[in-house]
Every structure is written in structure tokens, then in C-alpha cells.
Design a protein around this motif. Structure first.
Motif, mmCIF file in Angstrom:
data_model
loop_
_atom_site.group_PDB
_atom_site.id
_atom_site.type_symbol
_atom_site.label_atom_id
_atom_site.label_comp_id
_atom_site.label_asym_id
_atom_site.label_seq_id
_atom_site.Cartn_x
_atom_site.Cartn_y
_atom_site.Cartn_z
ATOM 1 N N TRP A 32 52.623 2.880 -33.915
ATOM 2 C CA TRP A 32 53.524 2.822 -32.959
ATOM 3 C C TRP A 32 53.496 2.928 -31.160
ATOM 4 O O TRP A 32 54.075 3.064 -30.329
ATOM 5 C CB TRP A 32 54.392 4.688 -32.874
ATOM 6 C CG TRP A 32 54.864 4.354 -33.861
ATOM 7 C CD1 TRP A 32 56.042 3.811 -35.006
ATOM 8 C CD2 TRP A 32 54.183 5.197 -35.596
ATOM 9 N NE1 TRP A 32 56.160 3.763 -35.997
ATOM 10 C CE2 TRP A 32 55.071 4.526 -36.610
ATOM 11 C CE3 TRP A 32 53.457 5.816 -35.884
ATOM 12 C CZ2 TRP A 32 54.705 5.450 -38.074
ATOM 13 C CZ3 TRP A 32 52.955 6.324 -37.183
ATOM 14 C CH2 TRP A 32 54.050 5.982 -38.150
ATOM 15 N N GLU A 33 52.281 1.876 -31.272
ATOM 16 C CA GLU A 33 51.735 2.192 -29.577
ATOM 17 C C GLU A 33 51.706 0.391 -29.175
ATOM 18 O O GLU A 33 51.176 -0.004 -30.222
ATOM 19 C CB GLU A 33 50.653 3.177 -29.074
ATOM 20 C CG GLU A 33 50.322 2.633 -27.606
ATOM 21 C CD GLU A 33 49.089 3.558 -27.264
ATOM 22 O OE1 GLU A 33 48.916 4.509 -28.029
ATOM 23 O OE2 GLU A 33 48.478 3.628 -26.378
ATOM 24 N N ASP A 34 52.220 -0.187 -28.049
ATOM 25 C CA ASP A 34 51.986 -1.178 -28.517
ATOM 26 C C ASP A 34 50.458 -1.824 -27.722
ATOM 27 O O ASP A 34 50.476 -1.128 -26.891
ATOM 28 C CB ASP A 34 53.600 -1.867 -27.115
ATOM 29 C CG ASP A 34 54.157 -0.888 -27.088
ATOM 30 O OD1 ASP A 34 55.198 -2.007 -28.452
ATOM 31 O OD2 ASP A 34 55.745 -1.072 -26.606
ATOM 32 N N LEU A 35 50.622 -3.192 -28.380
ATOM 33 C CA LEU A 35 49.072 -3.733 -28.164
ATOM 34 C C LEU A 35 49.604 -5.222 -27.996
ATOM 35 O O LEU A 35 49.565 -5.996 -29.611
ATOM 36 C CB LEU A 35 47.847 -3.427 -28.452
ATOM 37 C CG LEU A 35 47.407 -3.917 -28.274
ATOM 38 C CD1 LEU A 35 45.538 -2.907 -28.489
ATOM 39 C CD2 LEU A 35 46.366 -4.906 -29.389
ATOM 40 N N ILE A 36 49.443 -5.386 -27.081
ATOM 41 C CA ILE A 36 50.106 -7.028 -26.928
ATOM 42 C C ILE A 36 48.703 -8.291 -26.944
ATOM 43 O O ILE A 36 48.152 -7.869 -25.950
ATOM 44 C CB ILE A 36 51.365 -7.550 -25.913
ATOM 45 C CG1 ILE A 36 51.978 -6.871 -26.011
ATOM 46 C CG2 ILE A 36 51.265 -8.331 -25.339
ATOM 47 C CD1 ILE A 36 53.147 -6.094 -25.498
ATOM 48 N N LEU A 37 48.539 -9.178 -27.184
ATOM 49 C CA LEU A 37 47.594 -10.250 -27.358
ATOM 50 C C LEU A 37 48.259 -11.454 -26.709
ATOM 51 O O LEU A 37 49.097 -11.691 -27.356
ATOM 52 C CB LEU A 37 47.298 -10.697 -28.975
ATOM 53 C CG LEU A 37 46.223 -11.389 -28.697
ATOM 54 C CD1 LEU A 37 44.952 -10.777 -27.635
ATOM 55 C CD2 LEU A 37 46.087 -12.375 -30.266
ATOM 56 N N THR A 38 47.854 -11.750 -26.122
ATOM 57 C CA THR A 38 47.928 -13.420 -25.511
ATOM 58 C C THR A 38 47.349 -14.314 -25.621
ATOM 59 O O THR A 38 46.003 -14.239 -25.438
ATOM 60 C CB THR A 38 49.138 -13.308 -24.071
ATOM 61 O OG1 THR A 38 49.489 -14.123 -24.274
ATOM 62 C CG2 THR A 38 48.283 -12.488 -23.316
ATOM 63 N N THR A 39 47.134 -15.263 -25.974
ATOM 64 C CA THR A 39 46.289 -16.922 -25.924
ATOM 65 C C THR A 39 47.344 -17.361 -25.298
ATOM 66 O O THR A 39 46.799 -19.002 -24.798
ATOM 67 C CB THR A 39 46.489 -17.437 -27.572
ATOM 68 O OG1 THR A 39 47.017 -18.010 -28.198
ATOM 69 C CG2 THR A 39 45.890 -15.969 -28.369
ATOM 70 N N GLU A 40 48.434 -17.178 -24.688
ATOM 71 C CA GLU A 40 49.325 -18.494 -23.889
ATOM 72 C C GLU A 40 48.688 -18.550 -22.448
ATOM 73 O O GLU A 40 48.664 -17.527 -21.644
ATOM 74 C CB GLU A 40 50.774 -17.855 -23.599
ATOM 75 C CG GLU A 40 51.673 -18.667 -23.130
ATOM 76 C CD GLU A 40 51.356 -19.843 -23.801
ATOM 77 O OE1 GLU A 40 51.096 -20.331 -24.916
ATOM 78 O OE2 GLU A 40 51.736 -20.799 -22.776
ATOM 79 N N ILE A 50 57.591 -7.221 -21.042
ATOM 80 C CA ILE A 50 56.495 -5.680 -21.252
ATOM 81 C C ILE A 50 56.633 -5.023 -21.258
ATOM 82 O O ILE A 50 56.806 -4.698 -19.531
ATOM 83 C CB ILE A 50 55.659 -7.197 -20.567
ATOM 84 C CG1 ILE A 50 55.317 -8.454 -21.333
ATOM 85 C CG2 ILE A 50 53.867 -5.891 -20.352
ATOM 86 C CD1 ILE A 50 54.751 -8.495 -22.077
ATOM 87 N N PRO A 51 56.716 -3.542 -21.644
ATOM 88 C CA PRO A 51 56.976 -2.123 -21.074
ATOM 89 C C PRO A 51 55.412 -1.964 -20.376
ATOM 90 O O PRO A 51 54.724 -1.972 -20.073
ATOM 91 C CB PRO A 51 57.569 -2.140 -22.124
ATOM 92 C CG PRO A 51 57.205 -1.928 -23.187
ATOM 93 C CD PRO A 51 56.480 -3.512 -23.092
ATOM 94 N N GLN A 52 55.821 -1.738 -19.057
ATOM 95 C CA GLN A 52 55.079 -0.674 -18.318
ATOM 96 C C GLN A 52 53.822 0.353 -18.794
ATOM 97 O O GLN A 52 54.358 1.082 -19.995
ATOM 98 C CB GLN A 52 55.213 -0.009 -17.022
ATOM 99 C CG GLN A 52 56.323 1.557 -17.495
ATOM 100 C CD GLN A 52 55.970 2.735 -16.760
ATOM 101 O OE1 GLN A 52 56.990 2.862 -15.727
ATOM 102 N NE2 GLN A 52 55.112 2.951 -15.829
ATOM 103 N N GLY A 53 52.657 0.210 -18.302
ATOM 104 C CA GLY A 53 51.672 0.855 -18.901
ATOM 105 C C GLY A 53 51.636 0.351 -20.523
ATOM 106 O O GLY A 53 50.788 1.042 -21.092
ATOM 107 N N THR A 54 51.421 -1.177 -20.958
ATOM 108 C CA THR A 54 51.174 -1.697 -22.040
ATOM 109 C C THR A 54 49.674 -1.512 -22.548
ATOM 110 O O THR A 54 49.360 -2.518 -20.976
ATOM 111 C CB THR A 54 51.634 -2.819 -22.417
ATOM 112 O OG1 THR A 54 53.290 -2.013 -22.414
ATOM 113 C CG2 THR A 54 51.777 -3.339 -23.743
ATOM 114 N N MET A 55 49.025 -2.164 -23.323
ATOM 115 C CA MET A 55 47.486 -2.796 -23.427
ATOM 116 C C MET A 55 47.470 -3.852 -23.436
ATOM 117 O O MET A 55 48.380 -4.792 -24.387
ATOM 118 C CB MET A 55 47.146 -1.183 -24.253
ATOM 119 C CG MET A 55 45.596 -2.169 -24.390
ATOM 120 S SD MET A 55 44.345 -1.867 -23.244
ATOM 121 C CE MET A 55 43.844 -0.329 -23.546
#
Ligand code: HEM
Length: 589
Positions: free
Chosen positions: A149-157, A453-458
């Protein structure tokens, strides 16, 4: 680096205990008070249930409120939530279990998902469940693993990576989680700090990397010669060479001499520093609970004592000499000045000097060793490119002369080989940031709402995956083809969209050692190919990919080593026995 008298584990438990004791004690006090006020007798079972249920219920309520608040904020900004990877178990636990089971044999970046916050640097990253490629095909190039339940966003953009690194730089930091794991080794040096402290370190160090200093070819020459002599000895005895090991010694010796003017005494220091670095990697791979693995002692402590024993006298000596030296212009450098000489000229703060020196050593050593190892691997796989490169070397420098800065500048094919290596095997394949404020990113799909993108996201961004995207690099993106840097493909793909190639990152935090690295790597490749004309891979069983890789698509099917990642990309198995090469001596002998 800060050393504490309690172990990281004990400090962590003490903090954790407080966060459990406080809600539990408050629940008990509230229930006891209510019952005594009303004169009600409550069963001890009910009290226990309230006490035990307080934490999970509190967490569930927090998750619900957080979800709703994210959705509301996104709506307010006219945005949508980042598409989420959907596991089958609560908190995407199935993905994590899968990761643990399958991480050992997977191709780097092929499979999702490892989402333990802070894990984005580790070798088991992105290695579970359905192939990450497929997740991205379905969900888009920016996805949220939402693990536990903790956001971890990966981007390749490229657009999003550009936002993080350059256009909205002030909103993104390395963050406390990364800093905590690296603090006992790197302290607050340039690589491991944010904000004003980072600015101070970067401002102090940057002038040292300009112009002539990074063309310190005498240092490279001495250590390249030494490495080549050792390799020849082994080849004469009919043995192979562990190239990754050989080249790591070369880059360590060159970096140590460049930074503090010593290299011979560095064996124990080098081992201890590598071990301390491995501890950081382990911490990052465990995630936020890493201190529990270090209940009895700080795993870096003993190694750092060896590092201190080697480095402290050198730094103290430099400080002492500087205090008695005649005052001179702080922006003037003499050719034989090391980084430490330069730093003691700017400050007498021992900790700042030491942190900075160790940070640069970490940033500069394995990255060049990794890229040189990958380059030699790719040249061994493609003898036709090796022959062309050798022709360029012989025509520009000959078989014996020491290459100069101007030679290297003119060698377009050599640069194409290095860039193509950095495209397919960037030394820092995954990196991480945290955003300070809520923000939005433009939608990667045309016509859709931006992403919230919520603040404090990894936030993890992968140049490794971006550099292999067919929609960005063309249908042959997975092929090693140095000519793409010399023909019309540059104009077609790279010039209109320069952020598709970021091995050194970009923006205010761009690699300080980029030019130094190109010089060092070019120099070593020239010296190697002046001496050897063929490279044959001679893989040990442990480094060979599993047989089933051959049935897969893309590079996985053709790879003959296993690319892995801790802070930097390396060839499995272990740093000690891998990528072996067999060389034949050229006519120079
Ligand atoms: C092929 C070689 C190299 C590659 C691919 C590379 C890549 C990178 C990357 C991606 C970063 C950004 C890390 C981050 O912000 O999280 C970085 C930072 C840095 N690199 Fe390199 N690097 C290489 C060689 C070197 C060398 C040889 C040195 C120094 C001798 C060096 C010094 C630094 C420093 C000081 C930073 C920190 C910059 C900052 O945070 O302001 N690098 N490098």
C-alpha cells in the motif's frame, strides 16, 4: 559519516517500540478511563482486542483515507492516478514472493516487480511476475507498483525523467531513505546529500573536473601498462583473464591516485571500501527494515575503521601541509594537484574533505569498470566492430604511441562504441528520487489526463529500460550497432529527443566525472587494442545465463553473461570470477 554508539538495529527498534507503545498505551488509557468514568466493567478480552486491533485498524483507516485523498487531489488538479500494477494478494504480496523466488535467474529489468521502497538500486529489482515489458505494454511507461500500500512509481518515459532531473529539479531529492542507508560510509558528500549541503559539495568539487586535470593521461598510462603486463603474463601461461576484476583494479588505482595521490598501499583499503559499499547495497535491497539486520553492530563499522586507518593520515597530512603553505589563488590548480590538495585549499573541515573524497571514489570507480567490462564483452561478441575500431586506433595513434586528448577527441568510432555500450548497459541502470510536493506529469499517452504524483513518493527511473525502447530508438533498439551514432538514426531519434540517452543523467546533478570517464575509458580501450587484436569470451559456468534464456525474445536470447545491478551494473557471477577473456598479442611484442 556519522558513527553512533548504538547499533542501527537498536536505534530502529527503539523508534519502532515508541510508535507501537504510544498507540497501544493510549488505547489502554482511553478504555480504562471510559470504563472507570461510567462505572462499567469491561472484560479484559475486550480490552485486549481493542489494544491488539488498534494498530491494524489504524493502518487500514490510514490506507483508505490516503487513497481517497489522493484521488481528490488528482481530481482537483485535473489529473489521474498513475496506473497500478495489480497483484492477486493484498498489498501486492504475491509479487514480492515471486521476486524472492525468481530473482536469481532473471534477466535484468525483464520482470516485475520489486517494490520495496528503496529497493530500486538492487539486483533483484523488477524481477518478478509478468514481464515488466508486458506490464509497461498494458499500463504505459510510468507505473505504480504500490507495494504494501505504499506508492513506488517506476518511469521509463524521457519526459518524466527530464522533469525529475532538469525542468522541476527543485521538487526532487535523493531522500532520507537512501541517505540513511549510505550515511555510515558516505556521510554527507555530493553523492549522498540534498539541498544546501549538496550545493556546497558540488561547488567545491566541480572546478577540479574541468579542462586539463581530467586529461591526466600519465596516471591512466601507468596503471593501464601495469594491467596489460599482468594480462600478458597470464596469456603466456595459457590462462584466461577475469577482465572485470582486472579492470576494476585499474579504475581503482587510477581513481585513488587522481583523488589522493596514493595507490600502492590501497589493497586493504580497497577491499574494506568495497565491503562497506556492499553493505550499503544490502541495506538498500532489504528496504526500510534494514537496521533489523544490524542489531548487534553496524555492518560498515569494521570496514570503515580500515578505510579510516588508510585515509585519515593522508588527509591530515594534506591539511597540515596546507596550513604551512604560502597562500595562493584558490581557483588556480597545478598539474600535480590531487582532489585532496584542492579540497584542503578550500576548507579545513576534516569531515567535509573525507566525505567528499569517498563519495567521488564511489561515484567514479565501478561506473567506468562496469562500462569497460560491457564494452569488451560487446566487442568480443562482434569481432567485425572490433576490427573497425582497431583500424581507427592504428590509423590515428599507431600501435605504440600513447594517445593524447586530441587523438581521443577525433576518434568518432571509439566514441560510438562507448555510447552504444552505455546505451545498452548503462552503468547506473536504475536510480531513485523522492518528490517534495504533490505534482503532475504530462500523460505519456496523447489526449489523456496528466498523472498525479503525491508528495513523498519513491520514484524510480530506469535509463536501462528507456535506452532499449523500440518506440524511442527504432526497430533495432536491442541490437549493438555503433553505427547508429554515426548515420541518419542520430538525426531521426536522438537530436529531436535528447533525453532518450541519459547514462550520466542530466540537469544540475549531471555526473561530474563524465569527461574524465570518457577519457579514462577511451585511453584504456586504445591501449588494450594496441596490444591485443582478438577478444574471446571464455565464460565460466557460473556466469553463463540459464539455458531457457535462449528461448526468450530480444537480448535475453543472445546474451552470454548475466547483467546484474547493485549500485552499478556488473557481470554475474560475483565480481571476482566472471567475464574472462582470451587475448592474443599483437605485433607490438
Ligand atoms: C561510465 C562512467 C560513469 C557513469 C555512467 C556515471 C553516471 C553517473 C550518474 C547516472 C550519476 C547521477 C547519480 C544520481 O544523481 O543519483 C552520476 C553522478 C556523479 N558522478 Fe558519475 N558516472 C561515471 C563516472 C564518473 C567518474 C569517473 C567520476 C569521478 C571521478 C564520477 C563522479 C560523479 C559524481 C561526483 C556524481 C555526483 C553528482 C551530484 O550528485 O551532483 N562519475 N554519475
Amino acid at each position: 559519516m556519522s558513527r553512533s554508539w548504538v547499533s542501527p538495529g537498536v536505534a530502529y527498534l527503539a523508534r519502532g517500540l515508541l510508535s507501537v507503545v504510544v498507540p497501544v498505551a493510549s488505547s489502554v488509557i482511553i478504555v480504562a478511563r471510559l470504563t472507570s468514568l461510567k462505572g462499567i466493567r469491561v472484560s479484559p478480552w475486550l480490552i485486549s482486542a481493542v489494544v491488539l486491533g488498534a494498530a491494524p485498524l489504524g493502518f487500514a483507516a490510514y490506507v483508505l483515507v490516503d487513497e481517497r485523498s489522493q484521488q481528490r487531489k488528482a481530481n482537483r488538479l485535473g489529473a489521474r492516478l498513475v496506473p497500478r500494477v495489480q497483484g492477486k494478494w493484498p498489498g501486492n504480496l504475491d509479487k514480492v514472493v515471486n521476486m524472492v523466488l525468481r530473482s536469481e535467474n532473471e534477466y535484468l529489468g525483464m520482470v516485475s516487480v520489486s517494490c520495496i521502497p528503496c529497493l530500486c538500486f538492487t539486483e533483484s529489482s523488477f524481477c518478478v511476475g509478468r514481464p515488466l515489458e508486458d506490464e509497461i505494454k498494458v499500463l504505459g511507461p510510468t507505473i505504480n507498483f504500490r507495494f504494501f500500500w505504499e506508492d513506488l512509481i517506476l518511469t521509463t518515459e524521457p519526459q518524466h525523467i527530464k522533469t525529475i532531473l532538469a525542468t522541476d529539479f527543485d521538487n526532487y531529492v535523493k531522500g532520507a531513505k537512501f541517505r540513511e542507508a549510505a550515511d555510515s560510509v558516505l556521510g554527507t558528500g555530493v553523492f549522498n546529500s540534498d539541498g544546501e549541503i549538496w550545493k556546497l559539495h558540488r561547488t567545491m568539487t566541480r572546478p577540479f573536473f574541468t579542462h586539463d586535470r581530467i586529461s591526466h593521461f600519465e596516471i591512466f598510462d601507468r596503471h593501464a601498462d601495469h594491467a596489460i603486463v599482468l594480462a600478458k603474463e597470464r596469456f603466456r601461461a595459457g590462462l584466461t583473464v577475469d577482465f572485470q576484476d582486472l579492470i576494476s583494479r585499474f579504475t581503482l588505482d587510477s581513481a585513488s591516485e587522481f583523488l589522493f595521490g596514493h595507490y600502492n598501499a590501497a589493497a586493504a583499503f580497497s577491499y574494506a571500501f568495497s565491503q562497506a559499499q556492499q553493505s550499503i547495497n544490502r541495506r538498500l535491497s532489504i528496504g526500510q527494515t534494514w537496521p533489523l539486520n544490524e542489531i548487534l553492530a553496524d555492518s560498515t563499522e569494521l570496514h570503515m575503521k580500515v578505510v579510516d586507518a588508510f585515509l585519515d593520515p593522508i588527509l591530515k597530512d594534506a591539511l597540515e601541509k596546507n596550513s604551512t603553505a604560502v597562500e595562493f589563488d584558490k581557483n588556480e590548480f597545478s598539474d600535480d594537484q590531487t582532489l585532496v590538495d584542492h579540497l584542503v585549499n578550500l576548507t579545513s573541515d576534516f569531515k567535509i574533505i573525507k566525505d567528499e573524497t569517498l563519495n567521488i571514489l564511489l561515484a567514479g570507480r565501478d561506473t567506468t569498470a562496469s562500462t569497460l567490462t560491457s564494452a569488451i564483452y560487446l566487442l568480443a561478441m562482434h569481432p567485425e566492430f572490433l576490427t573497425r575500431l582497431r583500424e581507427e586506433i592504428i590509423s590515428k595513434v599507431g600501435l605504440t604511441r600513447r594517445p593524447t586528448y586530441d587523438d581521443i577527441k577525433e576518434m568518432k568510432y571509439l566514441r560510438a562504441i562507448l555510447n552504444e555500450t552505455l546505451r545498452l548497459f548503462p552503468a547506473v541502470p536504475f536510480d531513485v528520487r523522492e518528490n517534495i510536493q504533490d505534482t503532475t506529469w504530462t500523460s505519456p499517452e496523447h489526449g489523456k489526463k496528466p498523472l498525479f504524483i503525491p508528495q513523498g513518493t519513491m520514484l524510480s527511473y530506469s535509463v536501462f529500460l528507456m535506452h532499449r525502447r523500440i518506440d524511442l530508438w527504432g526497430p533495432d533498439a536491442l541490437e549493438f550497432d555503433p553505427d547508429r551514432w554515426l548515420d541518419e538514426r542520430v538525426k531521426k531519434y536522438l537530436i529531436p529527443n535528447p533525453f532518450i540517452f541519459l547514462p550520466f543523467n542530466a540537469g544540475p546533478r549531471i555526473c561530474l566525472g563524465q569527461q574524465f570517464a570518457y577519457n579514462e575509458m577511451s585511453f584504456m580501450i586504445i591501449r588494450l587494442l594496441q596490444n591485443f587484436f582478438t577478444i574471446t569470451l571464455s565464460p565460466e559456468p557460473a556466469m553463463r545465463p540459464p539455458a531457457w534464456w535462449a528461448e526468450k525474445d530480444g537480448r535475453q536470447a543472445i546474451e552470454r553473461f548475466r547483467p546484474r545491478n547493485h549500485l552499478t551494473l556488473y557481470a554475474m557471477a560475483s565480481l571476482i570470477s566472471s567475464l574472462r577473456i582470451r587475448g592474443e598479442q599483437a605485433c607490438r611484442e
